[in-house]
Design a protein around this motif. Structure first.
Motif, PDB file in Angstrom:
ATOM      1  N   GLY A  26      -5.841  -6.057   3.640  1.00  0.00           N
ATOM      2  CA  GLY A  26      -6.708  -5.590   2.561  1.00  0.00           C
ATOM      3  C   GLY A  26      -6.834  -6.672   1.518  1.00  0.00           C
ATOM      4  O   GLY A  26      -6.733  -7.861   1.836  1.00  0.00           O
ATOM      5  N   THR A  27      -7.047  -6.274   0.267  1.00  0.00           N
ATOM      6  CA  THR A  27      -7.125  -7.275  -0.791  1.00  0.00           C
ATOM      7  C   THR A  27      -5.722  -7.505  -1.345  1.00  0.00           C
ATOM      8  O   THR A  27      -4.871  -6.616  -1.306  1.00  0.00           O
ATOM      9  CB  THR A  27      -8.069  -6.820  -1.918  1.00  0.00           C
ATOM     10  N   ARG A  30      -2.271  -6.009  -0.052  1.00  0.00           N
ATOM     11  CA  ARG A  30      -2.407  -4.655   0.477  1.00  0.00           C
ATOM     12  C   ARG A  30      -2.947  -4.663   1.893  1.00  0.00           C
ATOM     13  O   ARG A  30      -3.608  -5.612   2.315  1.00  0.00           O
ATOM     14  CB  ARG A  30      -3.337  -3.840  -0.431  1.00  0.00           C
ATOM     15  N   VAL A  31      -2.670  -3.598   2.608  1.00  0.00           N
ATOM     16  CA  VAL A  31      -3.282  -3.390   3.920  1.00  0.00           C
ATOM     17  C   VAL A  31      -4.194  -2.184   3.792  1.00  0.00           C
ATOM     18  O   VAL A  31      -4.133  -1.441   2.812  1.00  0.00           O
ATOM     19  CB  VAL A  31      -2.229  -3.147   5.019  1.00  0.00           C
ATOM     20  N   ARG A  32      -5.033  -1.993   4.775  1.00  0.00           N
ATOM     21  CA  ARG A  32      -5.969  -0.869   4.707  1.00  0.00           C
ATOM     22  C   ARG A  32      -6.318  -0.415   6.116  1.00  0.00           C
ATOM     23  O   ARG A  32      -6.113  -1.142   7.084  1.00  0.00           O
ATOM     24  CB  ARG A  32      -7.231  -1.300   3.984  1.00  0.00           C
ATOM     25  N   ARG A 217       2.317   8.934  -2.136  1.00  0.00           N
ATOM     26  CA  ARG A 217       1.872   7.536  -2.232  1.00  0.00           C
ATOM     27  C   ARG A 217       0.421   7.448  -2.701  1.00  0.00           C
ATOM     28  O   ARG A 217       0.038   6.494  -3.357  1.00  0.00           O
ATOM     29  CB  ARG A 217       2.045   6.828  -0.887  1.00  0.00           C
ATOM     30  N   ALA A 218      -0.378   8.462  -2.374  1.00  0.00           N
ATOM     31  CA  ALA A 218      -1.781   8.432  -2.788  1.00  0.00           C
ATOM     32  C   ALA A 218      -1.926   8.768  -4.269  1.00  0.00           C
ATOM     33  O   ALA A 218      -2.891   8.361  -4.901  1.00  0.00           O
ATOM     34  CB  ALA A 218      -2.603   9.420  -1.963  1.00  0.00           C
ATOM     35  N   CYS A 219      -0.973   9.505  -4.816  1.00  0.00           N
ATOM     36  CA  CYS A 219      -1.113   9.971  -6.204  1.00  0.00           C
ATOM     37  C   CYS A 219      -1.150   8.793  -7.160  1.00  0.00           C
ATOM     38  O   CYS A 219      -0.190   8.031  -7.258  1.00  0.00           O
ATOM     39  CB  CYS A 219       0.045  10.909  -6.577  1.00  0.00           C
ATOM     40  N   PRO A 220      -2.256   8.640  -7.896  1.00  0.00           N
ATOM     41  CA  PRO A 220      -2.338   7.501  -8.812  1.00  0.00           C
ATOM     42  C   PRO A 220      -1.401   7.645 -10.005  1.00  0.00           C
ATOM     43  O   PRO A 220      -1.171   6.688 -10.725  1.00  0.00           O
ATOM     44  CB  PRO A 220      -3.804   7.494  -9.251  1.00  0.00           C
TER      45      PRO A 220
ATOM     46  N   SER B 321      -9.870   0.067  -8.423  1.00  0.00           N
ATOM     47  CA  SER B 321      -9.301  -0.678  -7.294  1.00  0.00           C
ATOM     48  C   SER B 321      -7.783  -0.574  -7.279  1.00  0.00           C
ATOM     49  O   SER B 321      -7.170  -0.431  -6.221  1.00  0.00           O
ATOM     50  CB  SER B 321      -9.691  -2.149  -7.370  1.00  0.00           C
ATOM     51  N   ALA B 323      -6.005   1.883  -8.517  1.00  0.00           N
ATOM     52  CA  ALA B 323      -5.555   3.261  -8.274  1.00  0.00           C
ATOM     53  C   ALA B 323      -5.881   3.735  -6.867  1.00  0.00           C
ATOM     54  O   ALA B 323      -5.288   4.704  -6.404  1.00  0.00           O
ATOM     55  CB  ALA B 323      -6.210   4.209  -9.293  1.00  0.00           C
ATOM     56  N   CYS B 324      -6.802   3.083  -6.189  1.00  0.00           N
ATOM     57  CA  CYS B 324      -7.249   3.622  -4.901  1.00  0.00           C
ATOM     58  C   CYS B 324      -6.132   3.586  -3.864  1.00  0.00           C
ATOM     59  O   CYS B 324      -5.556   2.542  -3.597  1.00  0.00           O
ATOM     60  CB  CYS B 324      -8.444   2.828  -4.378  1.00  0.00           C
ATOM     61  N   PRO B 325      -5.853   4.738  -3.250  1.00  0.00           N
ATOM     62  CA  PRO B 325      -4.785   4.787  -2.252  1.00  0.00           C
ATOM     63  C   PRO B 325      -5.129   4.013  -0.978  1.00  0.00           C
ATOM     64  O   PRO B 325      -4.251   3.706  -0.192  1.00  0.00           O
ATOM     65  CB  PRO B 325      -4.646   6.279  -1.921  1.00  0.00           C
ATOM     66  N   ASP B 327      -7.286   1.160  -0.910  1.00  0.00           N
ATOM     67  CA  ASP B 327      -7.787  -0.192  -1.164  1.00  0.00           C
ATOM     68  C   ASP B 327      -9.308  -0.288  -1.133  1.00  0.00           C
ATOM     69  O   ASP B 327      -9.864  -1.236  -0.582  1.00  0.00           O
ATOM     70  CB  ASP B 327      -7.152  -1.176  -0.147  1.00  0.00           C
TER      71      ASP B 327
END
Lengths: 267, 342
Positions: A26-27, A30-32, A217-220, B321, B323-325, B327
């Motif tokens: 990812g950027t 990160r991975v995506r 993990r998704a929770c901002p 960007s 906060a996005c789970p 990416d």
């Protein structure tokens, strides 16, 4: 990684699948999730310790389904989710190809759900020590302390629903929070609305949650939602001796009953 | 008003916060909360995280709360009575340490909330708000203010803009009448600046990748390029994290709570990323899939807002960007949009 790319490429080239759902860079660091539809792009697939997102979530998304038959890169949490989704009749054995990844990062040969069941049954993944410590901490609290803890945690929630959207088991086409005639769960992210939403979310996952932790993990806002799920997993396990994501057969506590159930309210 | 430049010594910050508090104004500033920074009410300078690159959530709640009562209703003797909330009791607020992207975002919000109707709730809060901005000494890989017409030392939206110099002292640009009033609370603290004082060397370097006008023109031309939007949005979860941390996203939903005899009408944040956002009562949904929802997010910020309100809806803060789970990196996607052949 080479074997993963080779197998993914072969599956696409031979037309056995139309898309490979896997991980790519990812950027930053990160991975995506990536959706490889061309064998020539299989080289961008990766797998390492950063690849934690439970990709099984994408198996039920209609945007992904319409791409055609998928292969999916799946380590233990995704494998559990696949079994649970199968048990809930959301996916069938012939509808997907599983590119299983073992705990040591090696490729697994998982040609059918029975093989996944066998792998899941024989594999133990220790919970993250920090998460376990937090779980034990909350478990040791008095009811009043626990109530205060959750009030504080849940008051932060602004209801972006990242927890729901990241969850492979939250595949309802219309979530209860979106039903408004009547409005079961208050929409606003005030204290009551947040409490009702999170209790409902946890209860709907009771006996179904595969404990991947993607909700947290998704929770901002870093709300430790996995704790709610883990309490319920513990309860279901002790009361019904069941654990989600272990079998592809429909068998989970809050959706099945036995004629010889010791309670009679269900008959 | 002519801009004045003053020097605020680092040890004077505590006094400034004290004076503002003593004047009965509520101060929100970046505070370390766990592993994150968030805007919180502060009553002393020691709590403020001056090194914060970006808070997880924006400060928009000060103007546009996530839940806000806009009406109360009750039935008496068969007749329905309504009551407006008393906006006169709203506190005077100072946002301290708002970075230039966030300060500029206030202008975008104002453009939305005063576009056709003057939104009473927003404008009441805005009237009571003063902004002490803080230039950015540091940026991270998600920042792209310079690509959307702003910069680490941009003054838009600030009443006073502070820039931390190498000495630790602050160069204070007093930009508006509200800024002058704030400075007047503690006149002894705002000193004559040293000769030749210049903020430019104290600012973060943020490389520009594009201009917002380029994105505007490209987005508009690319409305029908479904493959592009669908491809970018395939991994998007369809949650509202990006919209809720965004300093300019202003969509809301109206909810009534209570019984038929008594209740309240609430305004709550909403997000165009949600599947139900455009769901019609007929069951038809003009944005059935995530691709069109993602397109809407970009188009609204870079095409519709400039067209209708003459402002852009993105200030390059990079919060979405971060906060996005999964990416969904807006800067990367905007670059990809510009690079894709139309």
């Amino acid at each position: 990684m080479e074997e993963l790319r080779k197998r993914a490429g072969n599956l696409l080239e031979s037309g056995q699948v139309r898309v490979v759902i896997g991980y790519g860079e990812g950027t930053g660091k990160r991975v995506r999730a990536v959706f490889i539809q061309d064998a020539g792009q299989a080289d961008c697939l990766i797998f390492d310790e950063r690849c934690r997102q439970n990709l099984a979530l994408y198996l039920t998304r209609h945007e992904v389904k319409k791409l055609g038959k998928p292969a999916i890169v799946a380590s233990l949490p995704a494998l559990r989710a696949i079994l649970q989704l199968a048990g809930e009749c959301q996916i069938a054995e012939n509808d997907i190809v599983v590119l299983g990844i073992g705990e040591d990062g090696s490729m697994l040969d998982l040609p059918d759900f029975a093989a996944i069941e066998k792998h899941v049954a024989s594999t133990v993944r220790e919970p993250d020590p920090a998460e376990k410590a937090q779980f034990d901490l909350v478990l040791a609290m008095s009811l009043e302390e626990r109530w205060k803890y959750w009030q504080e945690q849940l008051s932060r929630c602004f209801k972006c629903y990242a927890c729901r959207q990241a969850c492979p088991m939250c595949y309802c086409s219309r979530c209860t929070v979106e039903c408004n005639q009547p409005q079961w769960i208050p929409v606003p992210s005030h204290d009551l609305g947040n409490l009702e939403w999170h209790v409902m979310r946890a209860m709907h996952l009771a006996g179904r949650c595969v404990d991947c932790g993607d909700c947290s993990r998704a929770c901002p806002l870093d709300i430790p939602l996995y704790l709610l799920n883990r309490f319920l997993i513990m309860d279901i396990e002790s009361r019904f001796n069941q654990r989600a994501g272990t079998t592809a057969a429909l068998d989970y506590a809050l959706s099945t009953f036995h004629p010889d159930d010791k309670d009679d309210f269900i008959r | 008003m002519e801009m004045e430049t003053r020097l605020l010594k680092k040890e004077a910050l505590a006094g400034l916060i004290e004076k503002i508090n003593a004047a009965g104004r509520k101060i929100y500033a970046p505070v370390r909360v766990g592993d994150r920074d968030e805007f919180r009410p502060v009553d002393s300078a020691s709590r403020i995280d001056l090194g914060c690159i970006q808070t997880t959530q924006s400060a928009k709640e000060v103007l546009f709360p996530r839940v806000e009562r806009i009406l109360s209703f009750s039935r008496r003797d068969g007749a329905m009575e309504t009551a407006d909330p008393d906006l006169s009791i709203l506190p005077e607020v100072v946002l301290f340490g708002l970075h230039p992207c966030d300060a500029a975002a206030i202008g975008s919000l104002r453009a939305i909330f005063t576009w056709d109707t003057q939104d009473a709730f927003f404008t009441a809060r805005l009237e009571r708000l003063a902004v002490i901005g803080l230039s950015c000494a540091e940026a991270d890989e998600y920042c792209f203010c310079t690509s959307v017409g702003l910069g680490p030392g941009a003054t838009d939206g600030s009443d006073i803009l502070l820039t931390r110099l190498a000495s630790g002292d602050f160069l204070a640009e007093i930009l508006t009448e509200k800024g002058r009033e704030l400075a007047a609370l503690s006149p002894g603290l705002f000193l004559s600046p040293p000769a030749g004082a210049d903020k430019s060397s104290a600012l973060a370097v943020v490389e520009a990748s594009f201009t917002r006008e380029q994105v505007r023109d490209r987005a508009k031309a690319g409305f029908d390029e479904d493959a592009l939007w669908d491809g970018q949005a395939l991994r998007c979860l369809g949650c509202g994290a990006c919209a809720y941390v965004c300093p300019t996203c202003a969509c809301f939903d109206i909810q009534d709570e209570g019984t038929t005899n008594r209740g309240v009408r609430l305004r709550c944040w909403d997000s165009c990323g949600f599947a139900a956002f455009t769901l019609h009562t007929s069951g038809h949904n003009p944005r059935e899939e995530q691709g069109p929802r993602w397109r809407q997010r970009i188009m609204h910020k870079f095409s519709y807002m400039p067209e209708r309100q003459n402002v852009f809806g993105c200030v390059g803060c990079g919060r979405c960007s971060r906060a996005c789970p999964v990416d969904m990196n807006i800067k990367e996607h905007l670059i990809a949009l510009l690079e894709a052949r139309s």
